[in-house]
Design a protein around this motif. Structure first.
Motif, short mmCIF file in Angstrom:
data_model
loop_
_atom_site.label_atom_id
_atom_site.label_comp_id
_atom_site.label_asym_id
_atom_site.label_seq_id
_atom_site.Cartn_x
_atom_site.Cartn_y
_atom_site.Cartn_z
N ASP A 119 0.83 -1.22 0.00
CA ASP A 119 0.00 0.00 0.00
C ASP A 119 0.86 1.26 0.00
N GLU A 120 1.98 1.22 0.72
CA GLU A 120 2.79 2.44 0.85
C GLU A 120 4.06 2.43 0.01
N ASN A 121 4.52 1.24 -0.39
CA ASN A 121 5.73 1.19 -1.22
C ASN A 121 5.76 -0.13 -1.98
N THR A 122 6.30 -0.07 -3.18
CA THR A 122 6.46 -1.32 -3.94
C THR A 122 7.95 -1.63 -4.07
N MET A 123 8.24 -2.89 -4.29
CA MET A 123 9.64 -3.29 -4.49
C MET A 123 10.21 -2.63 -5.74
N ARG A 124 9.38 -2.45 -6.75
CA ARG A 124 9.83 -1.82 -7.99
C ARG A 124 10.39 -0.42 -7.69
N MET A 125 9.62 0.35 -6.90
CA MET A 125 10.08 1.69 -6.52
C MET A 125 11.33 1.61 -5.64
N MET A 126 11.34 0.65 -4.68
CA MET A 126 12.46 0.53 -3.75
C MET A 126 13.74 0.14 -4.49
N ALA A 127 13.61 -0.74 -5.50
CA ALA A 127 14.79 -1.17 -6.26
C ALA A 127 15.40 0.01 -7.00
N ALA A 128 14.53 0.86 -7.56
CA ALA A 128 15.04 2.07 -8.23
C ALA A 128 15.73 2.96 -7.21
N GLY A 129 15.07 3.12 -6.04
CA GLY A 129 15.63 3.98 -4.99
C GLY A 129 16.96 3.46 -4.48
N ALA A 130 17.07 2.14 -4.32
CA ALA A 130 18.32 1.56 -3.79
C ALA A 130 19.47 1.80 -4.77
N GLU A 131 19.17 1.78 -6.06
CA GLU A 131 20.22 2.06 -7.04
C GLU A 131 20.64 3.53 -6.97
N HIS A 132 19.68 4.42 -6.64
CA HIS A 132 20.05 5.84 -6.49
C HIS A 132 21.00 6.02 -5.30
N VAL A 133 20.73 5.28 -4.23
CA VAL A 133 21.62 5.34 -3.05
C VAL A 133 23.02 4.85 -3.45
N ALA A 134 23.04 3.70 -4.15
CA ALA A 134 24.34 3.11 -4.54
C ALA A 134 25.11 4.05 -5.47
N GLN A 135 24.40 4.67 -6.39
CA GLN A 135 25.07 5.58 -7.34
C GLN A 135 25.59 6.83 -6.63
N THR A 136 24.81 7.29 -5.64
CA THR A 136 25.24 8.47 -4.87
C THR A 136 26.53 8.15 -4.11
N ALA A 137 26.60 6.95 -3.56
CA ALA A 137 27.83 6.53 -2.86
C ALA A 137 29.00 6.45 -3.84
N ARG A 138 28.72 5.87 -5.01
CA ARG A 138 29.76 5.74 -6.05
C ARG A 138 30.28 7.12 -6.44
N ASP A 139 29.35 8.05 -6.68
CA ASP A 139 29.72 9.41 -7.07
C ASP A 139 30.51 10.11 -5.97
N ALA A 140 30.20 9.75 -4.72
CA ALA A 140 30.89 10.39 -3.59
C ALA A 140 32.29 9.82 -3.41
N GLY A 141 32.58 8.71 -4.11
CA GLY A 141 33.92 8.11 -4.02
C GLY A 141 34.14 7.29 -2.76
N VAL A 142 33.05 6.88 -2.12
CA VAL A 142 33.21 6.03 -0.93
C VAL A 142 32.93 4.58 -1.32
N ARG A 143 33.19 3.67 -0.40
CA ARG A 143 32.96 2.24 -0.70
C ARG A 143 31.50 2.01 -1.04
N THR A 144 31.28 1.09 -1.97
CA THR A 144 29.90 0.86 -2.38
C THR A 144 29.46 -0.59 -2.19
N ASP A 145 30.28 -1.41 -1.52
CA ASP A 145 29.87 -2.83 -1.41
C ASP A 145 28.54 -3.00 -0.68
#
Ligand code: NDP
Length: 298
Positions: free
Chosen positions: A239-265
């Motif tokens: 009702d409040e969130n779908t995995m489809r949206m969360m998967a897109a969001g999680a990739e935004h977090v990962a990319q933000t970390a990558r862009d920041a030059g910190v570890r991304t594992d």
């Protein structure tokens, strides 16, 4: 000091504590404050000498510590150290009740029970769920598992350390609950620090970031409100969130970390997990459907 060790003190007021790290010391202080005679042994003698000044009795050897009374609590870094510490003193285990409050795996706890029984001792495994300053305080709670009658017979003495929560006959259960909860602490701590690293890369200090972290952490329990119901039923509310949206969001977090030059594992791991959840057909299910990817590997 062996001549101070009284075997005549009533058993219910007698406890031996082996291991005097911060946790063992906190336990000694709780028992002393409750009027127990507390016998201690520690590899590093200076710690035992220091706590002796607070009223504990210092045994010179492990055998002497085991001889001092029936109830023996171990507070060591792990179970392998228990074997090292007991090496050569095993015969003194006869008739003792060994309560191992050290951290380790459920399997190690099961093996330890067998060892204790071999030498004529009773055994309980336990996991302390608070840090040393809270030991003996109302907030303290400790998981126990092993033989019910052993727990029942010593529950009153163990309650000095905190609320006792008996989980079942299998001595591995207390360690399972303990490690499963610590898993939450460890991963949460790393995620908070990882986010700190991300913002730090942009010049934002941890102090500037902290109020937002605290507010956000306060909001998290709401996400977990129906978690148990959903995990047990296999029906994942979206009702409040779908995995489809969360998967897109999680990739935004990962990319933000990558862009920041910190570890991304860590962020890559979460992003992969969410993507796999979607790929497995849970795109329109809620976040808790990720459990489908985390279940036992067949
Ligand atoms: P520490 O690791 O600081 O100390 C534990 C004890 O293990 C010390 O007495 C230490 O002796 C002994 N030890 C370590 N290696 C050896 C060895 N090779 N031979 C003999 N003795 C050894 O742990 P804590 O006191 O912090 O914690 C004890 C247990 O409680 C751990 O299993 C921990 O996971 C658990 N726990 C701890 C919490 C905490 O916040 N501290 C919270 C909840 C649970 P020495 O003094 O000689 O080094």
């Amino acid at each position: 000091m062996s001549n101070n060790i009284s075997k005549n003190t009533p058993e219910h007021k007698n406890v031996t504590i082996i291991g005097l790290g911060p946790m063992g010391q906190a336990m000694v202080r709780s028992y002393l404050a409750s009027g127990f005679t507390v016998t201690v042994w520690n590899r590093t003698v200076s710690k035992a000498e220091a706590i002796e000044k607070e009223g504990a009795i210092r045994a010179k050897t492990v055998g002497e510590a085991l001889d001092a009374g029936k109830l023996v609590i171990l507070s060591l870094t792990d179970y392998d150290i228990m074997y090292k510490v007991l090496d050569g003193a095993e015969d003194a285990l006869q008739g003792r009740v060994l309560i191992n409050l050290s951290s380790d795996t459920p399997e190690k706890a099961r093996e330890a029970e067998k060892m204790a029984h071999r030498y004529g001792a009773k055994f309980l495994s336990g996991g302390v769920m608070v840090d040393p300053p809270l030991v003996g305080k109302p907030e303290a709670f400790i998981f126990y598992s092993g033989e019910r009658e052993v727990f029942d017979s010593h529950q009153a003495d163990l309650a000095i350390l905190g609320k006792s929560d008996y989980r079942g006959r299998d001595p591995g259960l207390s360690q399972l609950y303990y490690q499963a909860l610590l898993n939450i602490m460890y991963t949460s701590a790393v995620s908070v620090l990882h986010s700190n690293a991300m913002v730090k890369a942009a010049g934002i200090t941890a102090s500037e970031f902290e109020p937002y972290v605290m507010d956000f952490l306060g909001m998290l329990p709401r996400f977990f409100h129906d978690l148990a119901k959903e995990v047990d039923s296999g029906s994942y509310n979206s009702d409040e969130n779908t995995m489809r949206m969360m998967a897109a969001g999680a990739e935004h977090v990962a990319q933000t970390a990558r862009d920041a030059g910190v570890r991304t594992d860590l962020t890559d791991l979460i992003s992969d997990l969410y993507r796999q959840t979607v790929a497995a057909g849970h795109g329109e299910d809620g976040l808790t459907s990720t459990i489908e990817m985390l279940k036992k590997i067949s």
